[in-house]
Design an enzyme around this catalytic site. Structure first.
Site, PDB file in Angstrom:
ATOM      1  N   LYS A  36       0.853  -1.196   0.000  1.00 35.13           N
ATOM      2  CA  LYS A  36       0.000   0.000   0.000  1.00 35.13           C
ATOM      3  C   LYS A  36       0.884   1.240   0.000  1.00 35.13           C
ATOM      4  O   LYS A  36       1.894   1.278   0.726  1.00 35.13           O
ATOM      5  CB  LYS A  36      -0.898  -0.036   1.235  1.00 35.13           C
ATOM      6  CG  LYS A  36      -1.961   1.046   1.295  1.00 35.13           C
ATOM      7  CD  LYS A  36      -2.842   0.858   2.530  1.00 35.13           C
ATOM      8  CE  LYS A  36      -3.964   1.882   2.601  1.00 35.13           C
ATOM      9  NZ  LYS A  36      -4.862   1.647   3.757  1.00 35.13           N
ATOM     10  N   SER A  96      -9.729   1.592   2.887  1.00 25.21           N
ATOM     11  CA  SER A  96      -8.905   2.383   2.001  1.00 25.21           C
ATOM     12  C   SER A  96      -7.817   1.571   1.286  1.00 25.21           C
ATOM     13  O   SER A  96      -7.208   2.077   0.342  1.00 25.21           O
ATOM     14  CB  SER A  96      -8.225   3.500   2.788  1.00 25.21           C
ATOM     15  OG  SER A  96      -7.358   2.959   3.757  1.00 25.21           O
ATOM     16  N   SER A 102      -9.733  -0.623   7.175  1.00 28.91           N
ATOM     17  CA  SER A 102      -9.235  -0.483   5.801  1.00 28.91           C
ATOM     18  C   SER A 102      -8.579  -1.713   5.200  1.00 28.91           C
ATOM     19  O   SER A 102      -8.336  -1.741   4.000  1.00 28.91           O
ATOM     20  CB  SER A 102      -8.248   0.674   5.724  1.00 28.91           C
ATOM     21  OG  SER A 102      -8.942   1.876   5.592  1.00 28.91           O
TER      22      SER A 102
HETATM   23  N1  GLN Z   1     -12.916   4.001   6.474  1.00 29.14           N
HETATM   24  C1  GLN Z   1     -12.284   4.469   7.657  1.00 29.14           C
HETATM   25  C2  GLN Z   1     -11.883   5.908   7.491  1.00 29.14           C
HETATM   26  O1  GLN Z   1     -12.181   6.453   6.486  1.00 29.14           O
HETATM   27  C3  GLN Z   1     -11.109   3.608   7.990  1.00 29.14           C
HETATM   28  C4  GLN Z   1      -9.909   3.938   7.209  1.00 29.14           C
HETATM   29  C5  GLN Z   1      -8.739   3.067   7.559  1.00 29.14           C
HETATM   30  O2  GLN Z   1      -8.871   2.053   8.230  1.00 29.14           O
HETATM   31  N2  GLN Z   1      -7.586   3.526   7.171  1.00 29.14           N
HETATM   32  O3  GLN Z   1     -11.303   6.506   8.336  1.00 29.14           O
END
Ligand code: GLN
Length: 483
Positions: free
Chosen positions: A77, A152, A176
């Site tokens: 990532k 994400s 994410s």
């Molecule tokens: N969807 C969550 C956010 O937008 C989690 C994101 C993540 O785990 N990096 O913060």
């Protein structure tokens, strides 16, 4: 032979028998990238030449010195730094920034003879649940490109699901890794807070961030954990605790273990839980019970505040962590400014996308004098209560089982303009981060009007990462015999 779609442990078996070489695997994965990347947009950067060169070099490693990830191409990532390559975090503001060092997980991956294949797309600074908030454009779901792959860690999940990588590193602050795993029919594992070094992971919300894995099966996740986990003196939140070896996680009699599984009643009462997901979930519970697992209804009364608490804590920490992107030290700087203040303002206005700005504004507000007590401190107190709910539940159950997400993957564009609807996709995943406990998402199959994937989530008490692997492996072999 579709090497790119095989799990690590199968590939290693074939490498051991000298049926294939690391270069065969890399070439096959690169072919998958070539064929699908235009549609999927899973990568920000593919290291094709470097990966081939490394695969050839690895042939000189004597068989008895091969590391745990020997010859395996792994995608990373793009919020985890790899020395000498750009790290963008899916943002314009980091354009041109080159990483001067390797994250600890990358160092260990290389020590174990893994191959870094490239950097994957993500929601900007890992803020998002759909993969649509990237400066480099949205990633698409390999099972149907009209739908999102989840975020994400969108690119990592799409890459593993499509054979564009054998396995991938992601990060999980509120789900994410697990949400995109559920949406792409892959396995997504987030360890106990502190068990995997975060040195070299770009900080989003430091009390919640963890690196995690997207893999083809649970065994691969356990293998990556053994290779990359354990104490790191470079990360002050790292626990002095080695990661369990795969042989410890799966001793000869592990399959006979019958856990008591807690089912949180509040989760199933969640408004917005897709009725078909609920149905699949309940069917699996009945099957687990028939197989000898004990089920128990449990209560996590404060879980109804989890999303609110998460979006206060995460934005507050993000507003502080992202203050460093000022146009002076990293990447992008706007042009045409009269003084320093204007340079900051223009750089940040042009460099950050709308979701990141929304978070910085929310977080700055929650921390501002006069509101600090009312929002941020109160959120911390409720976080404590959520942690206590879990502690109490784990006095009577070994694990907690839930759907990973309340719905099937949304269509591209469906939630993009509605931040609240987007935030609610995290409803079942954020609590594990707030409590710091290990959690995994395992494929449950396909459903809904478009036959798209969904996942089941298992959570265990802190440090019981091995237990998470055991139940998840048992479950995946139950659903997909022969894995
Ligand atoms: N969807 C969550 C956010 O937008 C989690 C994101 C993540 O785990 N990096 O913060």
């Amino acid at each position: 032979m579709d090497l790119a779609k095989q799990p690590i442990h199968d590939l290693q078996e074939r490498l051991r028998r000298n049926e294939i070489s690391p270069l065969d695997i890399v070439n096959d994965v690169l072919e998958h990238i070539e064929a699908q990347e235009e549609t999927l947009n899973a990568y920000i950067d593919v290291f094709a030449e470097e990966a081939r060169r490394r695969a050839v070099e690895l042939e000189d490693v004597p068989p008895d010195e091969r590391g745990l990830l020997f010859g395996i191409p792994i995608a990373v990532k793009d919020n985890i730094v790899v020395k000498g390559f750009d790290t963008t975090c899916g943002s314009r503001i980091l354009l041109g920034f080159k990483s001067p060092y390797n994250a600890t997980v990358i160092e260990r991956l290389l020590q174990h003879h893994g191959i870094v294949l490239g950097k994957t797309n993500l929601d900007e600074f890992a803020m998002g649940s759909s993969g649509e908030y990237s400066f480099f454009g949205p990633t698409r779901n390999p099972h149907n490109p009209d739908f999102v792959p989840g975020g994400s860690s969108s690119g990592s999940a799409a890459a593993v699901a499509s054979g564009e990588a054998v396995a991938a590193l992601g990060s999980d602050t509120g789900g994410s890794v697990r949400l995109p795993a559920a949406y792409t029919h892959t396995v997504g594992f987030k360890p106990t807070y502190g068990r995997l070094s975060r040195y070299g992971l770009v900080a989003f919300a430091s009390s919640l961030d963890q690196i995690g894995f997207l893999t083809r099966d649970v065994l691969d996740a356990a293998l990556l954990f053994e290779a990359l986990g354990g104490h790191d003196p470079l990360d002050s939140t790292s626990l002095n605790l080695p990661a369990p070896r795969v042989t410890e996680v799966f001793p000869p009699d592990w399959e006979r273990q019958r856990f008591t599984l807690g089912v949180p009643v509040e989760y199933l009462e969640t408004e917005g839980l897709d009725p078909e997901i609920r149905l699949h979930f309940q069917r699996y519970l009945e099957q687990l019970e028939r197989e000898g697992f004990r089920l128990r209804e449990i209560h996590l009364p404060h879980s109804r505040y989890a999303v609110q608490v998460y979006y206060l804590v995460a934005t507050a920490e993000a507003s502080s962590n992202l203050a460093r992107y000022d146009g002076v030290r990293y990447g992008f700087r706007a042009e045409g400014y009269a003084d320093l203040d204007e340079m900051y303002r223009k750089t940040r206005s042009e460099g950050f996308g709308p979701e990141v700005k929304r978070r910085i504004l929310l977080g700055t507000f929650a921390l501002s004098s006069g509101y600090h007590e009312e929002y941020y401190n109160r959120a911390l107190r409720v976080r404590r209560l959520i942690q206590k709910d879990f502690q109490q539940a784990f006095e009577t159950v070994d694990l907690i089982v839930t759907p990973t997400a309340p719905t099937f993957p949304p269509r591209l564009g469906e939630k993009r303009r509605d931040p609240l609807a987007m935030y609610l996709l995290d409803i079942f995943t954020v609590s594990a981060n707030l409590a710091g406990i290990p959690a995994i998402s395992v494929p449950g199959g396909f459903g809904g009007p478009h036959r798209l994937p969904f996942g089941l989530q298992f959570m265990a008490p802190a440090f019981e990462d091995a237990r998470v692997f055991q139940i998840a492996r048992w479950f995946e072999r139950f659903v997909y015999p022969g894995r």
